[in-house]
Design a protein around this motif. Structure first.
Motif, PDB file in Angstrom:
ATOM      1  N   TYR A  19       0.862  -1.181   0.000  1.00  0.00           N
ATOM      2  CA  TYR A  19       0.000   0.000   0.000  1.00  0.00           C
ATOM      3  C   TYR A  19       0.899   1.232   0.000  1.00  0.00           C
ATOM      4  CZ  TYR A  19      -4.043  -2.907   1.241  1.00  0.00           C
ATOM      5  OH  TYR A  19      -5.043  -3.835   1.225  1.00  0.00           O
ATOM      6  N   PRO A  20       0.430   2.338  -0.580  1.00  0.00           N
ATOM      7  CA  PRO A  20       1.247   3.559  -0.573  1.00  0.00           C
ATOM      8  C   PRO A  20       1.590   3.997   0.851  1.00  0.00           C
ATOM      9  CG  PRO A  20      -0.630   3.793  -2.071  1.00  0.00           C
ATOM     10  CD  PRO A  20      -0.847   2.520  -1.304  1.00  0.00           C
ATOM     11  N   ASN A  21       2.835   4.404   1.032  1.00  0.00           N
ATOM     12  CA  ASN A  21       3.320   4.948   2.313  1.00  0.00           C
ATOM     13  C   ASN A  21       3.275   3.927   3.458  1.00  0.00           C
ATOM     14  OD1 ASN A  21       3.701   7.750   1.363  1.00  0.00           O
ATOM     15  ND2 ASN A  21       1.460   7.729   1.165  1.00  0.00           N
ATOM     16  N   VAL A  22       3.247   2.642   3.128  1.00  0.00           N
ATOM     17  CA  VAL A  22       3.231   1.600   4.145  1.00  0.00           C
ATOM     18  C   VAL A  22       4.477   0.735   3.983  1.00  0.00           C
ATOM     19  CG1 VAL A  22       2.038  -0.433   5.045  1.00  0.00           C
ATOM     20  CG2 VAL A  22       0.717   1.557   4.299  1.00  0.00           C
ATOM     21  N   ASN A  23       5.318   0.697   5.005  1.00  0.00           N
ATOM     22  CA  ASN A  23       6.536  -0.105   5.005  1.00  0.00           C
ATOM     23  C   ASN A  23       6.176  -1.550   5.331  1.00  0.00           C
ATOM     24  OD1 ASN A  23       9.012  -1.359   5.574  1.00  0.00           O
ATOM     25  ND2 ASN A  23       9.893   0.521   6.435  1.00  0.00           N
ATOM     26  N   GLY A  24       6.440  -2.459   4.393  1.00  0.00           N
ATOM     27  CA  GLY A  24       6.073  -3.855   4.594  1.00  0.00           C
ATOM     28  C   GLY A  24       6.825  -4.538   5.710  1.00  0.00           C
ATOM     29  N   ALA A  25       7.905  -3.927   6.213  1.00  0.00           N
ATOM     30  CA  ALA A  25       8.674  -4.528   7.310  1.00  0.00           C
ATOM     31  C   ALA A  25       8.064  -4.245   8.681  1.00  0.00           C
ATOM     32  CB  ALA A  25      10.108  -4.018   7.272  1.00  0.00           C
ATOM     33  N   ILE A  26       7.064  -3.388   8.720  1.00  0.00           N
ATOM     34  CA  ILE A  26       6.368  -3.134   9.993  1.00  0.00           C
ATOM     35  C   ILE A  26       5.851  -4.460  10.537  1.00  0.00           C
ATOM     36  CG2 ILE A  26       4.302  -2.083  11.022  1.00  0.00           C
ATOM     37  CD1 ILE A  26       4.603   0.160   8.921  1.00  0.00           C
ATOM     38  N   THR A  27       5.975  -4.667  11.847  1.00  0.00           N
ATOM     39  CA  THR A  27       5.486  -5.907  12.455  1.00  0.00           C
ATOM     40  C   THR A  27       4.069  -5.714  12.998  1.00  0.00           C
ATOM     41  OG1 THR A  27       6.310  -5.404  14.671  1.00  0.00           O
ATOM     42  CG2 THR A  27       7.832  -6.508  13.149  1.00  0.00           C
ATOM     43  N   ILE A  28       3.420  -6.839  13.228  1.00  0.00           N
ATOM     44  CA  ILE A  28       2.070  -6.783  13.799  1.00  0.00           C
ATOM     45  C   ILE A  28       2.111  -6.116  15.173  1.00  0.00           C
ATOM     46  CG2 ILE A  28       0.158  -8.193  14.663  1.00  0.00           C
ATOM     47  CD1 ILE A  28       0.784 -10.188  12.423  1.00  0.00           C
ATOM     48  N   ARG A  29       3.135  -6.410  15.955  1.00  0.00           N
ATOM     49  CA  ARG A  29       3.277  -5.779  17.275  1.00  0.00           C
ATOM     50  C   ARG A  29       3.319  -4.252  17.143  1.00  0.00           C
ATOM     51  NH1 ARG A  29       5.369  -8.020  21.808  1.00  0.00           N
ATOM     52  NH2 ARG A  29       6.369  -9.684  20.588  1.00  0.00           N
ATOM     53  N   GLN A  30       4.062  -3.767  16.139  1.00  0.00           N
ATOM     54  CA  GLN A  30       4.188  -2.327  15.956  1.00  0.00           C
ATOM     55  C   GLN A  30       2.880  -1.689  15.501  1.00  0.00           C
ATOM     56  OE1 GLN A  30       7.479  -2.510  13.261  1.00  0.00           O
ATOM     57  NE2 GLN A  30       9.025  -2.480  14.885  1.00  0.00           N
ATOM     58  N   LEU A  31       2.036  -2.458  14.786  1.00  0.00           N
ATOM     59  CA  LEU A  31       0.703  -1.953  14.463  1.00  0.00           C
ATOM     60  C   LEU A  31      -0.100  -1.710  15.736  1.00  0.00           C
ATOM     61  CD1 LEU A  31      -0.454  -4.281  11.516  1.00  0.00           C
ATOM     62  CD2 LEU A  31       0.589  -2.020  11.340  1.00  0.00           C
ATOM     63  N   LEU A  32       0.000  -2.644  16.685  1.00  0.00           N
ATOM     64  CA  LEU A  32      -0.845  -2.615  17.871  1.00  0.00           C
ATOM     65  C   LEU A  32      -0.372  -1.635  18.934  1.00  0.00           C
ATOM     66  CD1 LEU A  32      -1.608  -6.441  18.321  1.00  0.00           C
ATOM     67  CD2 LEU A  32      -2.952  -4.714  17.100  1.00  0.00           C
ATOM     68  N   ASN A  33       0.944  -1.379  19.002  1.00  0.00           N
ATOM     69  CA  ASN A  33       1.418  -0.455  20.042  1.00  0.00           C
ATOM     70  C   ASN A  33       1.800   0.922  19.493  1.00  0.00           C
ATOM     71  OD1 ASN A  33       3.955  -0.781  18.889  1.00  0.00           O
ATOM     72  ND2 ASN A  33       4.854  -1.859  20.637  1.00  0.00           N
ATOM     73  N   HIS A  34       1.413   1.195  18.247  1.00  0.00           N
ATOM     74  CA  HIS A  34       1.593   2.512  17.623  1.00  0.00           C
ATOM     75  C   HIS A  34       3.053   2.905  17.467  1.00  0.00           C
ATOM     76  CE1 HIS A  34      -2.690   3.175  17.718  1.00  0.00           C
ATOM     77  NE2 HIS A  34      -2.744   3.043  19.026  1.00  0.00           N
ATOM     78  N   THR A  35       3.915   1.934  17.217  1.00  0.00           N
ATOM     79  CA  THR A  35       5.317   2.252  16.922  1.00  0.00           C
ATOM     80  C   THR A  35       5.641   1.986  15.450  1.00  0.00           C
ATOM     81  OG1 THR A  35       6.060   0.027  17.599  1.00  0.00           O
ATOM     82  CG2 THR A  35       6.055   1.767  19.286  1.00  0.00           C
TER      83      THR A  35
END
Length: 530
Positions: free
Chosen positions: A123-139
């Motif tokens: 998706y635009p402006n979305v880094n695929g290396a982001i982890t699920i944990r980082q989605l949930l804790n806003h990091t």
């Protein structure tokens, strides 16, 4: 939880039941005592009047499991708020969603440290290396589309296209923006993480988030009255509190309950409605260990801190860490047009409080928590048998001794003030611990210790038998102070044991004898011997 396969037929059945008929939650909790219920209702009525909000609903679950539900004010000019009315939870739903992800992780369907590109397309402006944990804790660093100039949240309310259903591609292309930072290198609250998390859950379960939340989280707690899927027709059997918004900036709120929720449902992805009773039951059950394993709860409460939010001490997985005075609170709040909601578990008190209003003011809504919390704190102290019996102190917090545990000839004995402890000359006795209670968050803490000493028949302290605890930093709630690992032999002249609670407010010099007003002897209990 064991792995459960969900076939298409069962998914459809779940959705049909959830969208057509709200079931009454099956857990029937005992109501709080009438005196406490009256205090809570009075405080809620007064808080509503002071705040000027339209209506409010609240629920409190006390440490003994008793529950209170109360309402005040109006849903609309002709209809009072009732306890069975549902309120939009707003971002409070993030707590439920994070718990769902943790449950899926327990089952092995995903890992918190998986990169999101394992499950999602680019998706635009979305880094695929982001982890699920980082989605949930806003990091994650993802841009918060609420702040985008073209976001509906930045338009005058009456100019919003209420019927519009936003797709993922539209959201990340039209409302997206440059990340705030690289994944894991900061903290920024963003709705985008939970939107992507919803897509991942749908991918790994082959189901919908509402169906999985109901099955995995709410069914185990026998909660069946939440409205989790607004894409389905909403049954008239649901009673939803009308929401009020100042639509044109004239300072006068209007009833906007007839407006479509498509726009905000599609942008949120986790838009849930609940009664405050069900919301309180959810969080209380979660922190009583009835939903997730302790390891998963520990993950949920692994708070990222410090964060650039003055109201929060930290943020875990879908869980805010709030320190209110000296009181810890775990939960979440939510703000959405026309509603404010919040639910918090108080680990020091083992109590839960849920509150919602149908008005559009953060300040007014969340300020109503304070007087309800005060009642909970005070009542918990009384119920614990911890009301100070000899409170000589004048500086808050007023603290009290709840109980003292002795080990007599190898057997533990728990006693309170006025109890009799069976001791005879020659017995071996060890002071194991004392439970104390700090009953208000209005004080500044400090430190405390408990001194114990035997007294003789003439009312004189027997110095040779004196025992004391180590100092303990105090904060509101229940706390245990351990005694010294030393055994005494009961003497012929022992007649009673007196326990004295010494409290040093901040700035006072610690002096075991409290000489010169250096400490306050806030409580004492007398234990008769036989």
């Amino acid at each position: 939880m064991t792995q459960r396969l969900l076939v298409v037929a069962s998914v459809l059945a779940l959705l049909l039941v959830a969208s057509v008929m709200p079931a009454e939650s099956g857990v029937k909790m005992t109501q709080v005592q009438p005196e406490l219920a009256k205090k809570l209702q009075t405080v809620l009525d007064q808080a509503l009047e002071t705040s000027g909000t339209m209506g409010a609903s609240a629920a409190v679950i006390m440490p003994d499991g008793r529950i209170w539900t109360g309402v005040s004010g109006m849903s609309d000019p002709d209809t009072p708020v009732t306890a069975d009315m549902l309120f939009d939870m707003g971002s409070t739903g993030k707590n439920l969603f994070a718990a769902l992800v943790l449950d899926l992780a327990e089952e092995g369907l995903l890992s918190l440290d998986d990169p999101i590109n394992k499950y999602l397309p680019p998706y635009p402006n979305v880094n695929g290396a982001i982890t699920i944990r980082q989605l949930l804790n806003h990091t994650s660093g993802l841009y918060m589309w609420v702040e985008h100039p073209r976001s509906p949240f930045r338009k005058p309310y009456n100019e919003i296209d209420f019927e519009k259903w936003w797709t993922a591609d539209e959201i990340f292309s039209t409302l997206g923006g440059e990340p705030y930072f690289s994944p894991g290198e900061g903290w920024r609250y963003t709705q985008a993480g939970y939107y992507l998390g919803r897509l991942i859950v749908e991918q790994v379960t082959g189901s919908t988030v509402p169906a999985e939340v109901q099955k995995r989280l709410l069914d185990p707690l026998d909660i069946h009255g939440m409205l989790l899927d607004l894409k389905e027709p909403v049954s008239a059997n649901y009673r939803i509190a009308h929401n009020w918004v100042d639509t044109n900036g004239d300072g006068v709120p209007e009833d906007v309950s007839a407006r479509s929720r498509n726009w905000i449902n599609s942008l949120s992805g986790i838009l849930y409605y609940a009664t405050m009773e069900d919301l309180a039951k959810w969080l209380h059950g979660l922190h009583q260990g009835k939903v997730l394993s302790q390891a998963s709860l520990d993950e949920m409460l692994d708070f990222y801190s410090p964060i650039p939010d003055e109201g929060l001490a930290g943020y875990g997985l879908g869980t805010e860490h709030v320190v209110f005075g000296d009181v810890e609170m775990w939960g979440h709040k939510g703000s959405i047009p026309g509603y404010r909601a919040g639910v918090y578990y108080l680990p020091q008190f083992k109590a839960t409080l849920a509150l919602a209003i149908n008005s559009d003011s953060d300040e007014k809504g969340f300020a109503m928590f304070t007087p309800l919390l005060e009642v909970v704190f005070t009542h918990t102290a009384t119920e614990s048998g911890c009301t100070p019996t000899n409170a000589g102190g004048t500086v808050p917090p007023a603290i009290a001794i709840c109980s003292v545990t002795f080990v007599v000839n190898g057997v533990e004995q728990v006693v309170r003030g006025g109890d009799t402890l069976p001791l005879s000359a020659g017995d071996e006795v060890r002071f194991k611990e004392a439970e104390i209670y700090v009953g208000t968050f209005s004080g500044n803490g400090g430190e405390a210790c408990v001194d114990l000493a035997p007294w003789d028949q003439n009312g004189q302290e027997i110095e040779s038998g004196r025992l004391g605890t180590h100092n303990l930093a105090v904060s509101p709630g229940l706390a245990t102070i351990t005694g010294p690992d030393r055994t005494q032999i009961v003497g012929e002249n022992w007649r009673r044991i007196v326990a004295v609670l010494n409290h040093w407010p901040p700035g006072r010099t610690k002096d075991s004898d409290c000489a010169g007003g250096r400490c306050e002897r806030d409580d004492r209990i007398v234990i008769e011997l036989r």
